[in-house]
Write a protein that holds these residues in place. Structure first.
Motif, short mmCIF file in Angstrom:
data_model
loop_
_atom_site.label_atom_id
_atom_site.label_comp_id
_atom_site.label_asym_id
_atom_site.label_seq_id
_atom_site.Cartn_x
_atom_site.Cartn_y
_atom_site.Cartn_z
N PHE A 1 1.04 -1.80 0.34
CA PHE A 1 0.11 -0.16 0.06
C PHE A 1 0.36 0.83 -0.07
O PHE A 1 0.42 3.07 0.22
N HIS B 1 -0.62 4.24 -1.25
CA HIS B 1 -1.05 5.47 -0.78
C HIS B 1 -0.66 6.35 0.37
O HIS B 1 -1.27 7.74 0.33
N ASP B 2 0.79 6.62 0.09
CA ASP B 2 1.33 7.03 1.19
C ASP B 2 2.41 8.22 -0.19
O ASP B 2 2.72 9.23 0.62
#
Length: 417
Positions: free
Chosen positions: A177, A180-181
């Motif tokens: 993920f 997402h950052d």
């Protein structure tokens, strides 16, 4: 303007630098804190404690970056960010990256303790794996934050066979993920970084701090040279296809190609590995790294192409084969003029008169310029040395750097600019 001496705690800064230096410290005085290791974790936990003492709310993104944030009276506004790194090369020094992180926390501490009202959120960022000492590919955390990390980089391995994906998971992160950052343009108003110079200019000018106007961009290559392995005593010299001899010729040629140019181009071979790496065996292959830097991207590209052509010529002459891989490619950047101007005004008020200068070293600020305006200030270091156990910066110089960082930060978080 706030007075430096009544706010910045020089003793606290010094004690924190020394406390952090104990994590990964060698008997000879050097420090090793490679990314995503036990030492890196301990350093992060210590920094998180200090961030919380400074009134920051802390999170760790899936790239391994530690982000401390103080909200403002207008939390929908873009944040002012300060950042650097904690990881080191093997047997590195106490100050590289570290003073930028501790200095950023000190700025947050002053704002917190003085109850200063800010109009923009403040973030202090500890970037993961700036050095690239464990996995190939430096500036990992900042490149991730701006969306420049490729999926295949998650599967590069360290010397023990552990890949970055597994190391991130071992830190309790979710590498699936990471997207997402990624931060977008407009999320940050400006990014500021403080770092030791890692060169001799400030010392030669007898100045404690300097303001960086531009950064040379690095390109990292790995050159693999393949030949025929054989017994060191039984293969005649005239019949050898020796990749070590070929690599040696290439390395000397790289020095010649990069030497004596009008532009400040530099070329460095920092690592050589032979396979199988036995004294009485002609290697079957040799791998070496090439680091090329210049403030002129066109000049740098020309030299890289010249190096690649030279490698092929040496291989053709010696009956060898080669493979050249690129692991890092960052363009030279200019620091924002308004940040330079703000730093100059702050320096004048603090009676520092910091000179303007170019950085030959890459820093996270270079990468963050992809999404926001950046500023970088340097602190004098002893004998211009860095990346070894002799690296040293005086606390008086570091404190002056933090004072300049504080005044520059206040100009942005209080919306003076």
């Amino acid at each position: 303007m706030l007075k430096q001496k009544s706010q910045i705690n020089s003793q606290r800064i010094s004690e924190r630098i020394m406390e952090l230096s104990n994590i990964g410290k060698h008997k000879n005085g050097g420090v090793t804190r490679k990314a995503l290791t036990k030492e890196d974790r301990l350093a992060q936990l210590l920094i998180i404690k200090w961030m919380k003492q400074a009134g920051l709310h802390v999170r760790i993104d899936n790239y391994g970056n530690v982000i401390g944030r103080k909200e403002s009276i207008y939390n929908d506004r873009p944040a002012v960010a300060i950042g650097s790194h904690l990881d080191t090369i093997p047997n590195g020094g106490f100050f590289d990256g570290t003073i930028g992180v501790i200095g950023g926390i000190e700025v947050a501490q002053v704002i917190h303790d003085e109850g200063i009202e800010i109009s923009h959120p403040l973030e202090v960022i500890v970037f993961s794996d700036e050095e690239g000492a464990r996995f190939k590919g430096a500036l990992f955390g900042s490149r991730g934050m701006v969306g420049k990390v490729k999926k295949e980089e998650l599967y590069t391995k360290d010397t023990h066979g552990t890949n970055r994906y597994s190391a991130l998971e071992a830190f309790g992160l979710q590498p699936n993920f990471i997207h997402h950052d990624i931060r977008k343009k407009g999320e940050l108003k400006v990014f500021l970084e403080m770092h030791i110079e890692q060169g001799p200019y400030l010392e030669s000018q007898n100045k404690p701090v300097g303001i960086v106007v531009g950064l040379a961009g690095p390109v990292w290559l790995t050159v693999e040279v393949h030949g025929d392995s054989g017994h060191a005593g039984t293969v005649p010299m005239s019949l050898r296809r020796d990749p070590m001899a070929g690599a040696a010729e290439m390395i000397l040629n790289i020095e010649t190609i990069c030497f004596g140019e009008d532009t400040p181009i530099v070329g460095t071979v920092g690592s050589i590995k032979a396979k199988p790496g036995v004294a009485n065996v002609i290697p079957e292959s040799v791998e070496f790294t090439v680091d090329i830097r210049d403030i002129d991207s066109d000049s740098r590209t020309e030299k890289i192409e010249e190096i690649k052509e030279m490698v092929m010529k040496v291989c053709n002459k010696r009956g060898l084969t080669t493979e050249i891989k690129e692991h890092l490619h960052e363009d030279p950047i200019d620091c924002a003029e308004h940040v330079i101007d703000t730093m100059e005004k702050a320096g004048a008020k603090l009676k520092l008169s910091p000179p303007l200068m170019i950085s030959g070293a890459a820093h996270d600020a270079m990468v963050m310029s992809e999404i926001t305006d950046v500023g970088l200030l340097f602190v004098r270091c002893y004998d211009g040395g860095s990346h070894n156990e002799h690296e040293w910066a005086e606390i008086t110089d570091i404190t002056k750097g933090v004072a300049l960082l504080l005044e520059t930060t206040l100009a942005y978080v209080k919306n003076r600019f």
